[in-house]
Motif scaffolding. Sequence first.
Motif, short mmCIF file in Angstrom:
data_model
loop_
_atom_site.label_atom_id
_atom_site.label_comp_id
_atom_site.label_asym_id
_atom_site.label_seq_id
_atom_site.Cartn_x
_atom_site.Cartn_y
_atom_site.Cartn_z
N ALA A 1 0.82 -1.21 0.00
CA ALA A 1 0.00 0.00 0.00
C ALA A 1 0.85 1.26 0.00
O ALA A 1 0.47 2.27 -0.62
N ALA A 2 1.99 1.22 0.70
CA ALA A 2 2.81 2.43 0.80
C ALA A 2 4.23 2.08 1.21
O ALA A 2 4.49 1.01 1.77
N ILE A 3 5.14 2.99 0.92
CA ILE A 3 6.53 2.90 1.38
C ILE A 3 6.66 3.83 2.57
O ILE A 3 6.48 5.05 2.43
N THR A 4 6.94 3.28 3.75
CA THR A 4 6.96 4.10 4.96
C THR A 4 8.32 4.72 5.25
O THR A 4 8.41 5.75 5.91
N ASP A 5 9.39 4.08 4.80
CA ASP A 5 10.72 4.70 4.82
C ASP A 5 11.56 3.97 3.79
O ASP A 5 11.06 3.13 3.06
N ALA A 6 12.85 4.27 3.74
CA ALA A 6 13.69 3.75 2.66
C ALA A 6 13.87 2.24 2.70
O ALA A 6 14.35 1.66 1.73
N ARG A 7 13.50 1.59 3.79
CA ARG A 7 13.65 0.13 3.88
C ARG A 7 12.38 -0.56 4.35
O ARG A 7 12.41 -1.76 4.60
N SER A 8 11.29 0.16 4.49
CA SER A 8 10.08 -0.43 5.06
C SER A 8 8.87 -0.17 4.17
O SER A 8 8.74 0.91 3.58
N VAL A 9 7.98 -1.17 4.11
CA VAL A 9 6.75 -1.03 3.34
C VAL A 9 5.56 -1.39 4.22
O VAL A 9 5.68 -2.16 5.18
N ARG A 10 4.39 -0.81 3.90
CA ARG A 10 3.16 -1.15 4.60
C ARG A 10 2.21 -1.81 3.62
O ARG A 10 2.04 -1.35 2.49
N PHE A 11 1.62 -2.92 4.06
CA PHE A 11 0.70 -3.66 3.22
C PHE A 11 -0.72 -3.14 3.42
O PHE A 11 -1.01 -2.43 4.40
N ASP A 12 -1.61 -3.53 2.51
CA ASP A 12 -2.98 -3.05 2.62
C ASP A 12 -3.73 -3.67 3.80
O ASP A 12 -4.81 -3.20 4.17
N ASP A 13 -3.14 -4.71 4.42
CA ASP A 13 -3.75 -5.27 5.62
C ASP A 13 -3.19 -4.66 6.90
O ASP A 13 -3.51 -5.09 8.01
N GLY A 14 -2.33 -3.64 6.75
CA GLY A 14 -1.81 -2.93 7.90
C GLY A 14 -0.45 -3.38 8.39
O GLY A 14 0.20 -2.68 9.18
N ARG A 15 0.02 -4.53 7.95
CA ARG A 15 1.33 -5.02 8.39
C ARG A 15 2.46 -4.17 7.80
O ARG A 15 2.31 -3.61 6.72
N GLU A 16 3.56 -4.10 8.53
CA GLU A 16 4.74 -3.42 8.02
C GLU A 16 5.90 -4.42 7.95
O GLU A 16 6.07 -5.26 8.83
N VAL A 17 6.67 -4.30 6.88
CA VAL A 17 7.80 -5.21 6.64
C VAL A 17 9.05 -4.38 6.36
O VAL A 17 9.00 -3.38 5.64
N ARG A 18 10.15 -4.82 6.94
CA ARG A 18 11.45 -4.19 6.72
C ARG A 18 12.25 -5.06 5.76
O ARG A 18 12.37 -6.27 5.97
N LEU A 19 12.78 -4.49 4.70
CA LEU A 19 13.56 -5.25 3.72
C LEU A 19 14.91 -5.62 4.32
O LEU A 19 15.70 -4.74 4.68
N THR A 20 15.18 -6.90 4.45
CA THR A 20 16.45 -7.36 5.00
C THR A 20 17.50 -7.45 3.89
O THR A 20 17.18 -7.57 2.72
N GLY A 21 18.76 -7.40 4.31
CA GLY A 21 19.85 -7.63 3.37
C GLY A 21 20.42 -6.40 2.71
O GLY A 21 21.43 -6.48 2.01
N ILE A 22 19.78 -5.24 2.91
CA ILE A 22 20.25 -4.02 2.24
C ILE A 22 20.28 -2.84 3.21
O ILE A 22 19.59 -2.84 4.24
N GLU A 23 21.08 -1.84 2.85
CA GLU A 23 21.02 -0.53 3.47
C GLU A 23 20.65 0.47 2.39
O GLU A 23 20.96 0.28 1.21
N ALA A 24 20.00 1.53 2.81
CA ALA A 24 19.46 2.49 1.84
C ALA A 24 20.50 3.48 1.34
O ALA A 24 21.47 3.80 2.02
N THR A 25 20.28 3.96 0.12
CA THR A 25 21.01 5.09 -0.44
C THR A 25 19.99 6.22 -0.63
O THR A 25 18.81 6.09 -0.27
#
Length: 256
Positions: free
Chosen positions: A35-59
């Motif tokens: 549903a949305a990108i909440t910060d450079a490494r995190s996303v929010r799904f349409d069911d309300g859950r938030e996930v952090r992308l592992t394995g990377i650091e942001a540029t």
Amino acid sequence: MTERLHLIVAFLLSAGLPAVAAPCQFEAQGEARVAAITDARSVRFDDGREVRLTGIEATATTRQALTSLLVGRDVILRGTDDTPDRYGRQGALLFIGESDIPVQSMLLAQGDALVSAEITDKDCSAALMSSEAEARRQKKGSWADPSAIKNAESPDDILAGIGRFMVVEGKVLSVRQAGAMTYLNFGRNWTHGFAVTISKRNLPAFESAGISLKSLETRRIRVRGWVEGTTGPRIDVRLLGQVELLGANEPTGVRP
């Protein structure tokens, strides 16, 4: 940006990097729509859950790239641990639709992220590193900046980035142990020069890989991590993947 990333996805899905993606096929941990990108490494799904992308650091370009790539797309989560962090975010590798290429690899391949070295699975870690290395060779994204890799012989440049995740290259001049800490020194002035610190509790990972820290003396290495320090910059190495040995003919310092 949107058109460029969609072309990248199409290329990767049809012809690119299948060998890179295959090692990262961890257990599926569910599906969702972004549903949305909440910060450079995190996303929010349409069911309300938030996930952090592992394995990377942001540029500087990671968040924009994620927005173009993921918003409104169906994804599959894969990982080895679905325990949420203290902010309630689950860590995972994300895959668009039925793709076997993680979003992390797509970002790395375009220079829109850096490998964090937090994924300890050997094959998956090597695959992510390979994606980053290709972008570095082609000077894509953040690697187009000649200062993307810091020179260990210029500690003031590194110290200016205190609190940031950086990639540094240079020659280890000496290896010293003080108490429970081993120091890889890149400058002759131990107080002001750049150094890597490795705690005694993290030595088994290097030993298991057949690497003696003393053997790194006079070797050229690339190290990544969060810059700390006051008078002299430091990167604390907790994971084996934070350190890469460099070949004798590879350029040192500022050039990818």
